[in-house]
Write an enzyme that holds these catalytic residues in place. Structure first.
Site, PDB file in Angstrom:
ATOM      1  N   ASN A 216     -40.846 -14.254 -29.756  1.00 38.55           N
ATOM      2  CA  ASN A 216     -42.293 -14.474 -29.622  1.00 38.55           C
ATOM      3  C   ASN A 216     -42.774 -15.577 -30.555  1.00 38.55           C
ATOM      4  OD1 ASN A 216     -42.162 -11.074 -29.168  1.00 38.55           O
ATOM      5  ND2 ASN A 216     -43.089 -12.363 -27.612  1.00 38.55           N
ATOM      6  N   LEU A 217     -43.891 -16.159 -30.168  1.00 37.18           N
ATOM      7  CA  LEU A 217     -44.378 -17.355 -30.864  1.00 37.18           C
ATOM      8  C   LEU A 217     -44.733 -17.107 -32.333  1.00 37.18           C
ATOM      9  CD1 LEU A 217     -45.281 -20.319 -30.668  1.00 37.18           C
ATOM     10  CD2 LEU A 217     -47.570 -19.467 -30.084  1.00 37.18           C
TER      11      LEU A 217
ATOM     12  N   SER B 161     -48.617  -3.372 -21.011  1.00 36.93           N
ATOM     13  CA  SER B 161     -48.603  -4.784 -21.360  1.00 36.93           C
ATOM     14  C   SER B 161     -49.341  -5.587 -20.301  1.00 36.93           C
ATOM     15  CB  SER B 161     -47.139  -5.241 -21.422  1.00 36.93           C
ATOM     16  OG  SER B 161     -47.064  -6.636 -21.510  1.00 36.93           O
TER      17      SER B 161
ATOM     18  N   TYR C 146     -37.940  -6.148 -17.896  1.00 36.86           N
ATOM     19  CA  TYR C 146     -38.841  -5.570 -18.904  1.00 36.86           C
ATOM     20  C   TYR C 146     -40.231  -5.364 -18.298  1.00 36.86           C
ATOM     21  CZ  TYR C 146     -42.291  -5.176 -22.531  1.00 36.86           C
ATOM     22  OH  TYR C 146     -43.378  -4.748 -23.266  1.00 36.86           O
TER      23      TYR C 146
ATOM     24  N   ASP D  31     -33.296   9.747 -29.984  1.00 32.72           N
ATOM     25  CA  ASP D  31     -33.592   8.957 -28.793  1.00 32.72           C
ATOM     26  C   ASP D  31     -34.478   9.788 -27.878  1.00 32.72           C
ATOM     27  OD1 ASP D  31     -33.121   7.685 -26.094  1.00 32.72           O
ATOM     28  OD2 ASP D  31     -31.814   6.433 -27.329  1.00 32.72           O
TER      29      ASP D  31
ATOM     30  N   GLY E 196     -40.259 -18.241 -16.309  1.00 31.99           N
ATOM     31  CA  GLY E 196     -41.070 -17.025 -16.212  1.00 31.99           C
ATOM     32  C   GLY E 196     -42.408 -17.106 -16.931  1.00 31.99           C
TER      33      GLY E 196
ATOM     34  N   LYS F 261     -42.405  -1.735 -17.352  1.00 29.53           N
ATOM     35  CA  LYS F 261     -43.766  -1.338 -17.769  1.00 29.53           C
ATOM     36  C   LYS F 261     -44.597  -1.002 -16.526  1.00 29.53           C
ATOM     37  CE  LYS F 261     -43.264  -1.184 -21.794  1.00 29.53           C
ATOM     38  NZ  LYS F 261     -43.712  -0.253 -22.802  1.00 29.53           N
TER      39      LYS F 261
HETATM   40  P1  NAD Z   1     -40.699  -2.478 -31.509  1.00 25.90           P
HETATM   41  O1  NAD Z   1     -39.358  -2.779 -30.957  1.00 25.90           O
HETATM   42  O2  NAD Z   1     -41.058  -3.038 -32.838  1.00 25.90           O
HETATM   43  O3  NAD Z   1     -40.929  -0.896 -31.580  1.00 25.90           O
HETATM   44  C1  NAD Z   1     -40.350  -0.024 -30.655  1.00 25.90           C
HETATM   45  C2  NAD Z   1     -39.691   1.096 -31.444  1.00 25.90           C
HETATM   46  O4  NAD Z   1     -39.116   2.014 -30.503  1.00 25.90           O
HETATM   47  C3  NAD Z   1     -38.561   0.613 -32.334  1.00 25.90           C
HETATM   48  O5  NAD Z   1     -38.710   1.137 -33.646  1.00 25.90           O
HETATM   49  C4  NAD Z   1     -37.289   1.155 -31.675  1.00 25.90           C
HETATM   50  O6  NAD Z   1     -36.299   1.476 -32.628  1.00 25.90           O
HETATM   51  C5  NAD Z   1     -37.816   2.370 -30.937  1.00 25.90           C
HETATM   52  N1  NAD Z   1     -37.069   2.716 -29.726  1.00 25.90           N
HETATM   53  C6  NAD Z   1     -36.656   1.903 -28.718  1.00 25.90           C
HETATM   54  N2  NAD Z   1     -36.011   2.619 -27.769  1.00 25.90           N
HETATM   55  C7  NAD Z   1     -36.038   3.918 -28.172  1.00 25.90           C
HETATM   56  C8  NAD Z   1     -35.548   5.128 -27.617  1.00 25.90           C
HETATM   57  N3  NAD Z   1     -34.882   5.136 -26.443  1.00 25.90           N
HETATM   58  N4  NAD Z   1     -35.743   6.282 -28.286  1.00 25.90           N
HETATM   59  C9  NAD Z   1     -36.412   6.291 -29.481  1.00 25.90           C
HETATM   60  N5  NAD Z   1     -36.883   5.159 -30.047  1.00 25.90           N
HETATM   61  C10 NAD Z   1     -36.716   3.984 -29.409  1.00 25.90           C
HETATM   62  O7  NAD Z   1     -41.762  -2.931 -30.405  1.00 25.90           O
HETATM   63  P2  NAD Z   1     -43.333  -3.090 -30.518  1.00 25.90           P
HETATM   64  O8  NAD Z   1     -43.651  -4.525 -30.502  1.00 25.90           O
HETATM   65  O9  NAD Z   1     -43.861  -2.262 -31.596  1.00 25.90           O
HETATM   66  O10 NAD Z   1     -43.767  -2.516 -29.106  1.00 25.90           O
HETATM   67  C11 NAD Z   1     -44.144  -1.163 -28.977  1.00 25.90           C
HETATM   68  C12 NAD Z   1     -44.508  -0.901 -27.536  1.00 25.90           C
HETATM   69  O11 NAD Z   1     -45.543  -1.808 -27.137  1.00 25.90           O
HETATM   70  C13 NAD Z   1     -43.361  -1.102 -26.548  1.00 25.90           C
HETATM   71  O12 NAD Z   1     -43.454  -0.101 -25.559  1.00 25.90           O
HETATM   72  C14 NAD Z   1     -43.664  -2.455 -25.937  1.00 25.90           C
HETATM   73  O13 NAD Z   1     -43.156  -2.543 -24.630  1.00 25.90           O
HETATM   74  C15 NAD Z   1     -45.168  -2.471 -25.940  1.00 25.90           C
HETATM   75  N6  NAD Z   1     -45.739  -3.815 -25.981  1.00 25.90           N
HETATM   76  C16 NAD Z   1     -45.386  -4.651 -26.998  1.00 25.90           C
HETATM   77  C17 NAD Z   1     -45.909  -5.949 -27.007  1.00 25.90           C
HETATM   78  C18 NAD Z   1     -45.502  -6.925 -28.079  1.00 25.90           C
HETATM   79  O14 NAD Z   1     -45.588  -8.125 -27.828  1.00 25.90           O
HETATM   80  N7  NAD Z   1     -45.095  -6.479 -29.251  1.00 25.90           N
HETATM   81  C19 NAD Z   1     -46.809  -6.351 -26.005  1.00 25.90           C
HETATM   82  C20 NAD Z   1     -47.150  -5.448 -25.011  1.00 25.90           C
HETATM   83  C21 NAD Z   1     -46.613  -4.180 -25.005  1.00 25.90           C
HETATM   84  C1  WQD Z   2     -46.502 -17.177 -26.273  1.00 29.27           C
HETATM   85  C2  WQD Z   2     -46.612 -18.657 -25.965  1.00 29.27           C
HETATM   86  C3  WQD Z   2     -44.646 -19.545 -24.918  1.00 29.27           C
HETATM   87  C4  WQD Z   2     -42.003 -19.013 -28.380  1.00 29.27           C
HETATM   88  C5  WQD Z   2     -44.426 -11.920 -24.260  1.00 29.27           C
HETATM   89  C6  WQD Z   2     -43.952 -11.015 -23.162  1.00 29.27           C
HETATM   90  C7  WQD Z   2     -45.058 -10.085 -22.752  1.00 29.27           C
HETATM   91  C8  WQD Z   2     -45.645  -9.352 -23.945  1.00 29.27           C
HETATM   92  C9  WQD Z   2     -46.007 -10.278 -25.052  1.00 29.27           C
HETATM   93  C10 WQD Z   2     -44.556  -7.252 -24.246  1.00 29.27           C
HETATM   94  C11 WQD Z   2     -46.034 -19.026 -24.596  1.00 29.27           C
HETATM   95  C12 WQD Z   2     -44.852 -20.187 -26.264  1.00 29.27           C
HETATM   96  C13 WQD Z   2     -43.094 -19.025 -27.528  1.00 29.27           C
HETATM   97  C14 WQD Z   2     -41.469 -20.249 -28.841  1.00 29.27           C
HETATM   98  C15 WQD Z   2     -43.175 -21.401 -27.595  1.00 29.27           C
HETATM   99  N1  WQD Z   2     -44.701  -8.459 -24.539  1.00 29.27           N
HETATM  100  N2  WQD Z   2     -43.669 -20.195 -27.150  1.00 29.27           N
HETATM  101  N3  WQD Z   2     -42.092 -21.396 -28.419  1.00 29.27           N
HETATM  102  O1  WQD Z   2     -44.560 -14.943 -23.354  1.00 29.27           O
HETATM  103  O2  WQD Z   2     -47.047 -14.551 -23.686  1.00 29.27           O
HETATM  104  O3  WQD Z   2     -45.520 -12.666 -23.788  1.00 29.27           O
HETATM  105  O4  WQD Z   2     -44.868 -11.114 -25.363  1.00 29.27           O
HETATM  106  O5  WQD Z   2     -45.062  -6.645 -23.350  1.00 29.27           O
HETATM  107  O6  WQD Z   2     -44.510  -9.209 -21.839  1.00 29.27           O
HETATM  108  O7  WQD Z   2     -43.561 -11.815 -22.063  1.00 29.27           O
HETATM  109  O8  WQD Z   2     -45.498 -14.298 -25.638  1.00 29.27           O
HETATM  110  O9  WQD Z   2     -45.067 -15.005 -27.940  1.00 29.27           O
HETATM  111  O10 WQD Z   2     -43.209 -15.203 -26.236  1.00 29.27           O
HETATM  112  O11 WQD Z   2     -45.156 -16.737 -26.080  1.00 29.27           O
HETATM  113  O12 WQD Z   2     -43.686 -22.467 -27.239  1.00 29.27           O
HETATM  114  O13 WQD Z   2     -40.487 -20.304 -29.576  1.00 29.27           O
HETATM  115  O14 WQD Z   2     -45.825 -19.394 -26.912  1.00 29.27           O
HETATM  116  O15 WQD Z   2     -44.151 -20.481 -23.993  1.00 29.27           O
HETATM  117  O16 WQD Z   2     -46.828 -20.065 -24.085  1.00 29.27           O
HETATM  118  P1  WQD Z   2     -45.638 -14.214 -24.022  1.00 29.27           P
HETATM  119  P2  WQD Z   2     -44.654 -15.271 -26.545  1.00 29.27           P
END
Ligand code: NAD
Ligand code: WQD
Length: 366
Positions: free
Chosen positions: A225-226, A149, A175, A83, A322, A179
């Site tokens: 997510n979608l 993000s 969340y 961690d 949201g 960020k």
């Molecule tokens: P993910 O959950 O697939 O990957 C995150 C990884 O971090 C996981 O493998 C988890 O086991 C590990 N982890 C979590 N907490 C931990 C800790 N305290 N110590 C060590 N490991 C830890 O998520 P992701 O989609 O790959 O996202 C990666 C980064 O990108 C995150 O910071 C997320 O906030 C950011 N992000 C993701 C998205 C998205 O939609 N996927 C969008 C914008 C930003």
């Molecule tokens: C996309 C669109 C939903 C699921 C989230 C986080 C954001 C970032 C990216 C990390 C929206 C619609 C979704 C479903 C649907 N993550 N939807 N039915 O909300 O843009 O962003 O992920 O940083 O912080 O908020 O992504 O994929 O959840 O949604 O209609 O079952 O799809 O309303 O319009 P979002 P999402």
């Protein structure tokens, strides 16, 4: 701790290394794969991940994503099952490897869960990030790429969203605030000591998978997510998609987002690493990673049906709390500074997601 054996006294290997926190997860694993596929043997990859959101097969030392990447690339990944909040363990990782810079993915990321578990989210995402920075500072490592993000922008005041758009106002969940707080902390850190170089990459909506179909997004439980939701409907794991709202002021009433291929994101991280060699990249820099184009929920469904040849049944449900109506990036700063542009199309995003999902209907546990 599993994975590599820690050596308390000396670094076991003096090859220059990149530390990737959360490297077993979705975006992290694709970035690790990209770096290993594209960089020379003079650089090694060290991953720290506590596996809270990634999968390890019983009896294996390494999570499945990293095991497959090693198989694909023929290269070794140094993995620590720990961690980022475990100060002693993190110190040992820095003692064992010659870490030059850190790509910090590790975080909890489920928006809805963060509302019910705010302390867990602030602990992991904010406190964990501060711990990582302390350990980096103690070991003289000041180069960081951070996973931020588009959520930090809150409700868009104008579109497209460029990096000068205000951040932090009107965020609707812990969340998103975690960020934003991390970005503010990184700004303070950079102001306190000119040695720091921080590139905060603000991802829009990451989707897609490695073109091999061997690694991809593997959400635990029902996807939030979608794209993974659509993919699981197409593969028959889920019955139908609920479309959250059909009365937004958009092309067809459904929400519009800037979906960006995870392979393009991986290239963006490599671009950020390359910037650390340039003197103008000291201090804090926030950079959007998006395509600049938005697609609606129903456009995503249609594109996925075309790529997969499967029907994706859907019905309209209430708006999700949201959610904003429309969100897309001005990605020109990334082009100017990182030389980065998203190259992959929506058809690529859907085809690559489908290749992964159809061959791994239950993700890595398939
Ligand atoms: P993910 O959950 O697939 O990957 C995150 C990884 O971090 C996981 O493998 C988890 O086991 C590990 N982890 C979590 N907490 C931990 C800790 N305290 N110590 C060590 N490991 C830890 O998520 P992701 O989609 O790959 O996202 C990666 C980064 O990108 C995150 O910071 C997320 O906030 C950011 N992000 C993701 C998205 C998205 O939609 N996927 C969008 C914008 C930003
Ligand atoms: C996309 C669109 C939903 C699921 C989230 C986080 C954001 C970032 C990216 C990390 C929206 C619609 C979704 C479903 C649907 N993550 N939807 N039915 O909300 O843009 O962003 O992920 O940083 O912080 O908020 O992504 O994929 O959840 O949604 O209609 O079952 O799809 O309303 O319009 P979002 P999402």
């Amino acid at each position: 701790m599993g994975g590599d054996t820690l050596n308390e006294d000396k670094r076991i290997d003096m090859t220059r290394a990149i530390l990737v926190t959360g490297g077993a997860g979705y975006v992290g694993s694709h970035t690790v794969a990209y770096l290993l596929e594209n960089m020379g043997n003079d650089l090694e990859i060290v991953v720290v991940d506590n596996l809270i959101n990634s999968y390890r097969k019983p009896g294996q030392k390494k999570p499945e994503s990293l095991r497959i990447i090693e198989d694909m690339t023929g290269k070794t990944i140094h993995f620590y099952n720990c961690d980022i909040r475990d100060v002693q363990a993190m110190h040992r990782v820095f003692q064992n490897h010659l870490i030059e810079c850190v790509i910090h993915f590790a975080a909890l990321k489920a928006v809805g869960e963060s509302v019910t578990k705010p302390l867990e989210y602030y602990q992991a995402n904010v406190s964990g990030t501060c711990t990582l920075f302390e350990v980096m500072r103690d070991h003289g490592v000041h180069k960081l790429v951070y996973s931020s993000s588009c959520t930090v922008y809150g409700e868009p005041q104008r579109l497209p969203l460029d990096e000068t758009h205000p951040t932090g106002a009107g965020l609707t969940n812990p969340y998103g605030r975690s960020k934003y707080f991390c970005e503010e902390i990184m700004k303070d850190l950079c102001a306190s000591d000119k040695k720091w170089s921080v590139i905060s990459l603000r991802y829009f909506n990451p989707v897609g998978a490695h073109p091999s179909g061997r690694i991809g997004e593997d959400p635990r439980g029902t996807p939030n997510n979608l794209m993974p939701y659509i993919a699981q409907v197409a593969v028959g794991r889920l019955e139908e998609l609920q479309v959250f709202g059909s009365d937004y002021p958009t092309v067809d009433g459904t929400g519009v987002r800037d979906y960006v291929h995870v392979q393009d994101l991986a290239e963006g991280h490599a671009g950020a690493l390359a910037c650390f060699n340039k003197t103008e990249f000291t201090g804090f820099h926030a950079i959007n990673l998006g395509t600049g184009t938005g697609y609606s929920v129903l456009q995503m469904v249609a594109a996925f049906e075309a790529a997969s040849g499967k029907r994706v049944p859907w019905r309209v449900a209430a708006r999700r709390a949201g959610d904003v109506a429309v969100n897309y990036a001005d990605a020109s700063l990334a082009a100017r500074t990182l030389g980065w542009r998203a190259r992959r199309t929506l058809a690529d995003m859907c085809a690559d997601t489908w290749r992964w999902q159809s061959t791994h209907p239950h993700g890595y546990a398939t």
